[in-house]
Design a protein around this motif. Structure first.
Motif, PDB file in Angstrom:
ATOM      1  N   ALA A 153       0.515  -1.019   0.044  1.00  0.00           N
ATOM      2  CA  ALA A 153       0.145  -0.050  -0.092  1.00  0.00           C
ATOM      3  C   ALA A 153       1.226   1.453   0.258  1.00  0.00           C
ATOM      4  N   ALA A 154       1.855   1.230   0.492  1.00  0.00           N
ATOM      5  CA  ALA A 154       2.784   2.991   0.522  1.00  0.00           C
ATOM      6  C   ALA A 154       3.397   2.737  -0.114  1.00  0.00           C
ATOM      7  N   ARG A 155       4.048   1.860  -0.888  1.00  0.00           N
ATOM      8  CA  ARG A 155       4.472   1.903  -3.042  1.00  0.00           C
ATOM      9  C   ARG A 155       3.419   2.682  -3.815  1.00  0.00           C
ATOM     10  N   LEU A 156       2.216   1.959  -3.498  1.00  0.00           N
ATOM     11  CA  LEU A 156       1.116   2.229  -4.491  1.00  0.00           C
ATOM     12  C   LEU A 156       0.888   3.768  -4.186  1.00  0.00           C
ATOM     13  N   ARG A 157       0.881   3.891  -2.714  1.00  0.00           N
ATOM     14  CA  ARG A 157       0.093   5.388  -2.565  1.00  0.00           C
ATOM     15  C   ARG A 157       1.858   6.623  -3.135  1.00  0.00           C
ATOM     16  N   HIS A 158       2.920   5.669  -3.158  1.00  0.00           N
ATOM     17  CA  HIS A 158       4.164   6.528  -3.382  1.00  0.00           C
ATOM     18  C   HIS A 158       4.325   7.147  -4.764  1.00  0.00           C
ATOM     19  N   LEU A 159       3.956   6.514  -5.851  1.00  0.00           N
ATOM     20  CA  LEU A 159       2.988   6.380  -7.110  1.00  0.00           C
ATOM     21  C   LEU A 159       2.342   6.899  -7.320  1.00  0.00           C
ATOM     22  N   HIS A 160       0.662   7.345  -6.989  1.00  0.00           N
ATOM     23  CA  HIS A 160      -0.352   7.970  -7.098  1.00  0.00           C
ATOM     24  C   HIS A 160       0.451   9.194  -6.592  1.00  0.00           C
ATOM     25  N   ASP A 161       0.967   9.150  -6.042  1.00  0.00           N
ATOM     26  CA  ASP A 161       1.597  10.994  -5.288  1.00  0.00           C
ATOM     27  C   ASP A 161       2.369  11.022  -6.197  1.00  0.00           C
ATOM     28  N   THR A 162       3.215  10.988  -6.828  1.00  0.00           N
ATOM     29  CA  THR A 162       4.213  11.203  -8.011  1.00  0.00           C
ATOM     30  C   THR A 162       4.302  10.482  -9.693  1.00  0.00           C
ATOM     31  N   ALA A 163       3.728  10.110  -9.831  1.00  0.00           N
ATOM     32  CA  ALA A 163       3.213  10.236 -10.925  1.00  0.00           C
ATOM     33  C   ALA A 163       2.420  10.532 -11.877  1.00  0.00           C
ATOM     34  N   GLU A 164       2.873  11.263 -13.076  1.00  0.00           N
ATOM     35  CA  GLU A 164       2.159  11.651 -14.343  1.00  0.00           C
ATOM     36  C   GLU A 164       1.178  11.736 -14.622  1.00  0.00           C
ATOM     37  N   TYR A 165       1.191  10.113 -15.028  1.00  0.00           N
ATOM     38  CA  TYR A 165       0.013   9.579 -15.485  1.00  0.00           C
ATOM     39  C   TYR A 165      -0.526   7.963 -14.892  1.00  0.00           C
ATOM     40  N   PHE A 166      -1.238   8.421 -14.450  1.00  0.00           N
ATOM     41  CA  PHE A 166      -2.038   7.973 -13.665  1.00  0.00           C
ATOM     42  C   PHE A 166      -3.829   7.342 -13.687  1.00  0.00           C
ATOM     43  N   ARG A 167      -3.906   6.543 -14.922  1.00  0.00           N
ATOM     44  CA  ARG A 167      -5.003   6.184 -15.322  1.00  0.00           C
ATOM     45  C   ARG A 167      -6.089   4.908 -15.094  1.00  0.00           C
ATOM     46  N   VAL A 168      -7.140   5.050 -14.739  1.00  0.00           N
ATOM     47  CA  VAL A 168      -7.965   2.654 -15.462  1.00  0.00           C
ATOM     48  C   VAL A 168      -8.368   3.398 -15.895  1.00  0.00           C
ATOM     49  N   ALA A 169      -9.239   1.800 -16.638  1.00  0.00           N
ATOM     50  CA  ALA A 169     -10.152   1.683 -17.386  1.00  0.00           C
ATOM     51  C   ALA A 169     -11.013   0.809 -16.947  1.00  0.00           C
ATOM     52  N   GLU A 170     -12.255   1.268 -17.356  1.00  0.00           N
ATOM     53  CA  GLU A 170     -13.464   1.057 -16.575  1.00  0.00           C
ATOM     54  C   GLU A 170     -14.186   0.088 -18.015  1.00  0.00           C
ATOM     55  N   ARG A 171     -15.258  -1.052 -17.829  1.00  0.00           N
ATOM     56  CA  ARG A 171     -15.635  -1.866 -18.908  1.00  0.00           C
ATOM     57  C   ARG A 171     -17.194  -1.879 -17.679  1.00  0.00           C
ATOM     58  N   ASP A 172     -18.046  -1.114 -18.881  1.00  0.00           N
ATOM     59  CA  ASP A 172     -19.475  -1.569 -17.734  1.00  0.00           C
ATOM     60  C   ASP A 172     -19.185  -1.040 -16.549  1.00  0.00           C
ATOM     61  N   GLY A 173     -18.522   0.073 -16.872  1.00  0.00           N
ATOM     62  CA  GLY A 173     -18.760   0.686 -14.646  1.00  0.00           C
ATOM     63  C   GLY A 173     -17.984  -0.236 -13.945  1.00  0.00           C
ATOM     64  N   ALA A 174     -17.732  -1.439 -14.045  1.00  0.00           N
ATOM     65  CA  ALA A 174     -16.310  -2.381 -13.516  1.00  0.00           C
ATOM     66  C   ALA A 174     -14.762  -1.569 -14.099  1.00  0.00           C
ATOM     67  N   MET A 175     -14.111  -1.571 -12.797  1.00  0.00           N
ATOM     68  CA  MET A 175     -12.663  -0.684 -13.430  1.00  0.00           C
ATOM     69  C   MET A 175     -12.316  -2.212 -13.530  1.00  0.00           C
ATOM     70  N   VAL A 176     -10.930  -1.869 -14.685  1.00  0.00           N
ATOM     71  CA  VAL A 176     -10.352  -3.671 -15.420  1.00  0.00           C
ATOM     72  C   VAL A 176      -9.527  -3.601 -15.847  1.00  0.00           C
ATOM     73  N   GLY A 177      -8.260  -2.274 -15.202  1.00  0.00           N
ATOM     74  CA  GLY A 177      -7.043  -2.218 -15.227  1.00  0.00           C
ATOM     75  C   GLY A 177      -6.832  -0.617 -14.874  1.00  0.00           C
ATOM     76  N   PHE A 178      -5.201  -0.998 -14.277  1.00  0.00           N
ATOM     77  CA  PHE A 178      -3.974   0.769 -14.988  1.00  0.00           C
ATOM     78  C   PHE A 178      -3.597   0.840 -15.321  1.00  0.00           C
ATOM     79  N   LEU A 179      -2.866   2.168 -16.082  1.00  0.00           N
ATOM     80  CA  LEU A 179      -1.466   2.135 -16.331  1.00  0.00           C
ATOM     81  C   LEU A 179      -0.898   3.434 -15.196  1.00  0.00           C
ATOM     82  N   ILE A 180       0.152   2.762 -15.061  1.00  0.00           N
ATOM     83  CA  ILE A 180       1.170   4.187 -14.546  1.00  0.00           C
ATOM     84  C   ILE A 180       2.384   4.756 -15.471  1.00  0.00           C
ATOM     85  N   GLY A 181       2.594   6.010 -15.504  1.00  0.00           N
ATOM     86  CA  GLY A 181       3.759   6.669 -16.261  1.00  0.00           C
ATOM     87  C   GLY A 181       4.581   7.624 -15.910  1.00  0.00           C
TER      88      GLY A 181
END
Length: 197
Positions: free
Chosen positions: A32-60
């Motif tokens: 959780a700590a590493r993911l929070r760090h990525l969230h707080d520092t990434a320039e690009y952090f997007r998720v994909a939804e299909r039929d209203g449900a999250m089905v993936g993510f990309l961090i850059g």
């Protein structure tokens, strides 16, 4: 049935952590700590939804971001400017359904007006032929290999030339037009605090 790619929301991090750690050996696990760090520092952090449900993510991360990944640093030592895909995860039940292609189209659209290269790595230790084929079909080529310190995992370092970058740079210099479709880079949390000071 359409795929929607959108910015991540902080309250979704628990679901993203679960998705990441269920992805199998081709994706390094996170806590959780590493993911929070990525969230707080990434320039690009997007998720994909299909039929209203999250089905993936990309961090850059863009070059010069100071990202602490050894793979990012490998690219930094070889190229002056690039955009780095740190990780892309698609739920196993949704693989092969176009989510990966939607992510790569989105991240390329974002990157090509800002950087000349799109970069990523694919682990070679596992049966990753489908992943390598996916990247090859999307225009990536191997430019070297890197053994990640402390893991002995060998990665194929991949690069894709972004042909629109030169024209955008010549035409607009460093100032892109204020158009909604261009999107703005995420402001990492560390920068938010700096601007308040």
């Amino acid at each position: 049935m359409s795929i929607v790619v959108r910015d991540v929301h902080a309250h979704e991090l628990d679901s993203i952590l679960e998705l990441n750690n269920a992805a199998g050996p081709s994706i390094l696990p996170l806590d959780a700590a590493r993911l929070r760090h990525l969230h707080d520092t990434a320039e690009y952090f997007r998720v994909a939804e299909r039929d209203g449900a999250m089905v993936g993510f990309l961090i850059g991360f863009g070059a010069g971001s100071g990202h602490d990944s050894s793979n990012f640093r490998w690219f930094e030592s070889h190229y002056p400017d690039f955009f780095y895909i740190d990780r892309v995860v698609v739920a196993s039940r949704r693989r092969g359904g176009g989510v990966g292609r939607a992510f790569y189209a989105d991240v390329q659209s974002y990157s090509e007006v800002r950087h000349p290269l799109l970069t990523c790595e694919v682990f070679l230790e596992h049966d990753n032929d489908p992943v390598r084929l996916f990247h090859g079909s999307f225009g990536f080529r191997e430019v070297g290999q890197h053994v990640m310190p402390g893991t002995d995992i060998r990665a194929s370092m991949l690069v894709k030339d972004l042909c629109s970058y030169a024209w955008v740079r010549e035409t607009y210099g460093g100032t892109l037009p204020d158009e909604p479709w261009l999107g703005r880079p995420r402001v990492p949390a560390r920068n938010t605090e700096e601007t308040k000071a």
